[in-house]
Design a protein around this motif. Structure first.
Motif, PDB file in Angstrom:
ATOM      1  N   CYS A  69       4.125  15.030 -48.090  1.00  0.00           N
ATOM      2  CA  CYS A  69       5.445  14.607 -47.619  1.00  0.00           C
ATOM      3  C   CYS A  69       6.351  14.424 -48.829  1.00  0.00           C
ATOM      4  O   CYS A  69       5.940  13.852 -49.844  1.00  0.00           O
ATOM      5  N   VAL A  70       7.582  14.923 -48.714  1.00  0.00           N
ATOM      6  CA  VAL A  70       8.499  14.880 -49.841  1.00  0.00           C
ATOM      7  C   VAL A  70       9.111  13.503 -50.004  1.00  0.00           C
ATOM      8  O   VAL A  70       9.316  13.018 -51.120  1.00  0.00           O
ATOM      9  N   LYS A  71       9.407  12.841 -48.886  1.00  0.00           N
ATOM     10  CA  LYS A  71      10.053  11.540 -48.926  1.00  0.00           C
ATOM     11  C   LYS A  71       9.339  10.577 -47.994  1.00  0.00           C
ATOM     12  O   LYS A  71       8.590  10.981 -47.103  1.00  0.00           O
ATOM     13  N   LEU A  72       9.635   9.276 -48.173  1.00  0.00           N
ATOM     14  CA  LEU A  72       8.985   8.253 -47.352  1.00  0.00           C
ATOM     15  C   LEU A  72       9.391   8.380 -45.891  1.00  0.00           C
ATOM     16  O   LEU A  72       8.549   8.216 -44.997  1.00  0.00           O
ATOM     17  N   ASP A  73      10.682   8.661 -45.621  1.00  0.00           N
ATOM     18  CA  ASP A  73      11.097   8.748 -44.225  1.00  0.00           C
ATOM     19  C   ASP A  73      10.453   9.935 -43.517  1.00  0.00           C
ATOM     20  O   ASP A  73      10.215   9.890 -42.302  1.00  0.00           O
ATOM     21  N   GLU A  74      10.140  11.013 -44.262  1.00  0.00           N
ATOM     22  CA  GLU A  74       9.408  12.127 -43.663  1.00  0.00           C
ATOM     23  C   GLU A  74       8.001  11.683 -43.281  1.00  0.00           C
ATOM     24  O   GLU A  74       7.490  12.029 -42.201  1.00  0.00           O
ATOM     25  N   PHE A  75       7.358  10.898 -44.128  1.00  0.00           N
ATOM     26  CA  PHE A  75       6.023  10.376 -43.830  1.00  0.00           C
ATOM     27  C   PHE A  75       6.058   9.495 -42.588  1.00  0.00           C
ATOM     28  O   PHE A  75       5.215   9.617 -41.691  1.00  0.00           O
ATOM     29  N   VAL A  76       7.053   8.598 -42.522  1.00  0.00           N
ATOM     30  CA  VAL A  76       7.147   7.671 -41.384  1.00  0.00           C
ATOM     31  C   VAL A  76       7.435   8.426 -40.088  1.00  0.00           C
ATOM     32  O   VAL A  76       6.870   8.126 -39.038  1.00  0.00           O
ATOM     33  N   GLY A  77       8.319   9.436 -40.170  1.00  0.00           N
ATOM     34  CA  GLY A  77       8.693  10.148 -38.963  1.00  0.00           C
ATOM     35  C   GLY A  77       7.658  11.152 -38.494  1.00  0.00           C
ATOM     36  O   GLY A  77       7.388  11.262 -37.293  1.00  0.00           O
ATOM     37  N   GLN A  78       7.037  11.901 -39.439  1.00  0.00           N
ATOM     38  CA  GLN A  78       6.143  12.984 -39.045  1.00  0.00           C
ATOM     39  C   GLN A  78       4.676  12.593 -39.069  1.00  0.00           C
ATOM     40  O   GLN A  78       3.930  12.959 -38.163  1.00  0.00           O
ATOM     41  N   ARG A  79       4.254  11.842 -40.092  1.00  0.00           N
ATOM     42  CA  ARG A  79       2.846  11.461 -40.155  1.00  0.00           C
ATOM     43  C   ARG A  79       2.549  10.257 -39.263  1.00  0.00           C
ATOM     44  O   ARG A  79       1.548  10.238 -38.553  1.00  0.00           O
ATOM     45  N   LEU A  80       3.419   9.242 -39.294  1.00  0.00           N
ATOM     46  CA  LEU A  80       3.224   8.075 -38.436  1.00  0.00           C
ATOM     47  C   LEU A  80       3.826   8.286 -37.049  1.00  0.00           C
ATOM     48  O   LEU A  80       3.537   7.518 -36.142  1.00  0.00           O
ATOM     49  N   ARG A  81       4.692   9.305 -36.918  1.00  0.00           N
ATOM     50  CA  ARG A  81       5.311   9.676 -35.649  1.00  0.00           C
ATOM     51  C   ARG A  81       6.077   8.509 -35.039  1.00  0.00           C
ATOM     52  O   ARG A  81       6.033   8.264 -33.841  1.00  0.00           O
ATOM     53  N   ILE A  82       6.789   7.784 -35.891  1.00  0.00           N
ATOM     54  CA  ILE A  82       7.637   6.682 -35.436  1.00  0.00           C
ATOM     55  C   ILE A  82       8.980   7.260 -35.016  1.00  0.00           C
ATOM     56  O   ILE A  82       9.577   8.060 -35.737  1.00  0.00           O
ATOM     57  N   THR A  83       9.465   6.840 -33.855  1.00  0.00           N
ATOM     58  CA  THR A  83      10.640   7.453 -33.252  1.00  0.00           C
ATOM     59  C   THR A  83      11.872   7.322 -34.121  1.00  0.00           C
ATOM     60  O   THR A  83      12.620   8.283 -34.307  1.00  0.00           O
ATOM     61  N   ASN A  84      12.112   6.136 -34.666  1.00  0.00           N
ATOM     62  CA  ASN A  84      13.298   5.915 -35.495  1.00  0.00           C
ATOM     63  C   ASN A  84      12.863   5.440 -36.880  1.00  0.00           C
ATOM     64  O   ASN A  84      12.756   4.226 -37.130  1.00  0.00           O
ATOM     65  N   PRO A  85      12.606   6.368 -37.793  1.00  0.00           N
ATOM     66  CA  PRO A  85      12.112   5.973 -39.127  1.00  0.00           C
ATOM     67  C   PRO A  85      13.069   5.049 -39.871  1.00  0.00           C
ATOM     68  O   PRO A  85      12.620   4.147 -40.588  1.00  0.00           O
ATOM     69  N   SER A  88       4.962   3.261 -49.930  1.00  0.00           N
ATOM     70  CA  SER A  88       6.194   3.406 -50.704  1.00  0.00           C
ATOM     71  C   SER A  88       5.984   3.042 -52.170  1.00  0.00           C
ATOM     72  O   SER A  88       6.403   3.778 -53.070  1.00  0.00           O
ATOM     73  N   ASP A  89       5.334   1.914 -52.425  1.00  0.00           N
ATOM     74  CA  ASP A  89       5.151   1.439 -53.801  1.00  0.00           C
ATOM     75  C   ASP A  89       4.365   2.444 -54.649  1.00  0.00           C
ATOM     76  O   ASP A  89       4.650   2.611 -55.842  1.00  0.00           O
ATOM     77  N   ARG A  90       3.428   3.120 -54.040  1.00  0.00           N
ATOM     78  CA  ARG A  90       2.561   4.030 -54.791  1.00  0.00           C
ATOM     79  C   ARG A  90       2.920   5.502 -54.574  1.00  0.00           C
ATOM     80  O   ARG A  90       2.220   6.383 -55.070  1.00  0.00           O
ATOM     81  N   GLU A  91       4.029   5.723 -53.832  1.00  0.00           N
ATOM     82  CA  GLU A  91       4.437   7.098 -53.487  1.00  0.00           C
ATOM     83  C   GLU A  91       3.264   7.884 -52.910  1.00  0.00           C
ATOM     84  O   GLU A  91       3.076   9.075 -53.180  1.00  0.00           O
ATOM     85  N   ALA A  92       2.475   7.182 -52.086  1.00  0.00           N
ATOM     86  CA  ALA A  92       1.289   7.805 -51.513  1.00  0.00           C
ATOM     87  C   ALA A  92       1.640   8.880 -50.495  1.00  0.00           C
ATOM     88  O   ALA A  92       0.776   9.688 -50.125  1.00  0.00           O
ATOM     89  N   PHE A  93       2.895   8.913 -50.047  1.00  0.00           N
ATOM     90  CA  PHE A  93       3.286   9.949 -49.090  1.00  0.00           C
ATOM     91  C   PHE A  93       3.144  11.344 -49.694  1.00  0.00           C
ATOM     92  O   PHE A  93       2.947  12.322 -48.965  1.00  0.00           O
ATOM     93  N   ARG A  94       3.229  11.450 -51.014  1.00  0.00           N
ATOM     94  CA  ARG A  94       3.069  12.759 -51.659  1.00  0.00           C
ATOM     95  C   ARG A  94       1.638  13.277 -51.535  1.00  0.00           C
ATOM     96  O   ARG A  94       1.413  14.496 -51.586  1.00  0.00           O
ATOM     97  N   SER A  95       0.675  12.384 -51.364  1.00  0.00           N
ATOM     98  CA  SER A  95      -0.721  12.817 -51.261  1.00  0.00           C
ATOM     99  C   SER A  95      -1.005  13.536 -49.944  1.00  0.00           C
ATOM    100  O   SER A  95      -2.028  14.213 -49.816  1.00  0.00           O
TER     101      SER A  95
END
Length: 508
Positions: free
Chosen positions: A69-85, A59-66
């Motif tokens: 992923c457009v947003k952090l919750d998209e990264f958490v839900g789709q890349r980390l596959r966490i059920t409830n981001p 989040s601090d480095r907006e590394a999800f864009r690398s």
């Protein structure tokens, strides 16, 4: 060097996990086996605490864009596959040491809970239970009392289950405000909510909500009039519709309907809510348009589904409707039905003359994609925009039906030439031929489109017997025949789109 060291540490961790996974426990005593299970869970919980720090780093480095992923919750839900981001991100904001705007590191908002999780005493479920209680602490509570409550909850969580944490939290909240004087409008505004759960295997959905006092009072007024025995009963054609004391309601007819009413109070409340939504739709309270489409129930079905009366229809808002429900809706509505085997007389090509997609174009794209075309995106079609997929409008793209694809707002804006962006390309072969696929910038991956919104049909190895068709089904088939150019069109080339527009009620 620190970064490389951390990467090496994770590589060593995975190697060690492989060794642990392959190591047998046959030589261990029963007490040692039990101890290993406890140690394992302890390690999993410590890793959960470290995982929150990893998410904060992203989040601090907006590394999800690398990783596109457009947003952090998209990264958490789709890349980390966490059920409830959302719940996981809430843990990050409450337990991790965040940075202030000036750059210095701030202590966690729930420091004792953070320490307990870092010690391996709490898992994510325990933390959620603590945070649920803390969210209900009145805003007027003095800071020292709030900190004491969090400390007590963290200590309780070290030794008890999430359910017991919740029960103990209720006692703590009652001690914080024994007279009920502390809650104010800020607390009510913070805790109000209404959410619709996912459909289950029966197609049913759970409605969850926390209503403020005024909303509850209004809802109770609705139930008193619309959920009265005999009113708005979908299983009784003679049941009056609307409120029990509306003008024109025959009270004798209502009493007769009430005598036949076998529904529970919960079922009557459900039917009253349905009737209210129906009345709002009939009265035009949903507005004239939403994202280029009329604000009605719009369903996509195939010719085979209608012919066999099997499978499900898919709505623009993401709901799956059984074919029996589709036929009921069509029987009660003034239909808008279009068959897109060949282009009809509607204008589907605008070139540079028009930037926004027309209603007819959006109908076609709904039938083709069902929702956002970005792979993995769960946004239904009603939350999408018409993306100029062949060439952006600003770069000279055309608003032609062959050049458009649906995309939600964040993913529409994610198409650009910079790092972390995407490009869209037409798929030239395979089952998705003709659709637009997405490719991450800087990669040579083949374009992929989204399949989340095209659920698989229910297949039957044996052909069903020829059914008896209702009048409305004959009407649907007649319209299909009139619009179909080929005598035996391939399935699923023909797509049906039914726009549920409630008929105008005749005046009494």
């Amino acid at each position: 060097m620190v970064s490389n060291s951390l990467i090496d540490d994770y590589a060593a961790l995975h190697a060690l996990l492989e060794e642990i996974a392959e190591a047998p426990s046959d030589s261990c005593t029963e007490l040692e086996v039990a101890g290993l299970a406890i140690t394992h869970e302890h390690a999993v919980r410590k890793m959960g605490s470290i995982g929150l720090q990893r998410i904060l780093d992203v989040s601090d480095r907006e590394a999800f864009r690398s990783v596109q992923c457009v947003k952090l919750d998209e990264f958490v839900g789709q890349r980390l596959r966490i059920t409830n981001p959302r719940k996981r991100l809430r843990q990050v904001t409450q337990l991790a040491a965040m940075h202030a705007l000036t750059g210095e590191k701030l202590p966690p908002r729930c420091p004792e809970t953070a320490d307990a999780m870092a010690d391996g005493a709490l898992g994510h479920e325990h933390v959620d239970a603590v945070l649920d209680v803390m969210a209900k602490v009145p805003s007027a509570t003095p800071p020292e009392m709030r900190d004491l409550a969090e400390e007590q909850l963290a200590e309780i969580a070290r030794h008890h289950s999430p359910r017991e944490i919740t029960r103990a939290g209720a006692r703590i909240l009652s001690h914080l405000d024994p007279d009920g004087d502390l809650p104010d409008d800020r607390d009510r505004a913070r805790n109000r909510s209404l959410s619709l759960g996912a459909q289950d295997t029966l197609g049913m959905s759970t409605l969850m909500g926390t209503l403020d006092p005024t909303t509850r009072a209004l809802f109770e007024v609705l139930l008193a009039a619309w959920a009265k025995p005999g009113m708005n009963n979908p299983d009784d054609e003679q049941s009056p519709r609307g409120g029990a004391h509306d003008e024109g309601i025959d009270q004798d007819q209502l009493r007769d309907a009430a005598s036949r009413d076998c529904r529970t109070q919960a079922q009557r409340s459900h039917d009253a809510f349905h009737a209210l939504l129906q009345a709002a739709s009939d009265g035009g309270l949903y507005g004239a348009s939403h994202r280029g489409l009329p604000p009605h129930i719009i369903v996509s079905i195939t010719e085979a589904q209608l012919r066999e009366r099997a499978g499900i229809g898919h709505t623009t808002t993401g709901t799956d409707l059984p074919m029996s429900e589709v036929v009921k809706l069509a029987a009660q509505a003034q239909m808008y039905l279009a068959v897109f085997d060949d282009h009809t007389g509607e204008a589907l090509y605008f070139g540079r003359a028009k930037r926004l997609a027309s209603e007819s174009q959006r109908f076609v794209k709904f039938a083709e994609y069902g929702g956002c075309s970005k792979p993995g995106c769960p946004r239904p079609f009603s939350h999408t925009e018409a993306h100029h997929a062949e060439q952006d409008w600003a770069d000279g793209g055309n608003t032609d039906i062959t050049d458009l694809a649906p995309a939600c707002g964040p993913h529409n804006r994610a198409v650009h030439d910079g790092p972390g962006g995407w490009r869209t390309e037409k798929i030239l072969d395979g089952p998705d031929r003709g659709k637009y696929g997405w490719v991450a910038n800087g990669t040579t991956d083949p374009p992929r489109t989204n399949h989340l919104h095209r659920p698989d049909r229910i297949l039957d190895d044996t052909s069903p017997p020829e059914p008896e068709w209702s009048d409305i089904e004959h009407s649907l088939e007649l319209i299909l025949t009139e619009h179909t150019s080929a005598p035996t069109p391939p399935d699923p080339v023909i797509i049906r789109v039914i726009d549920y527009r409630a008929p105008v009620r005749p005046s009494c």
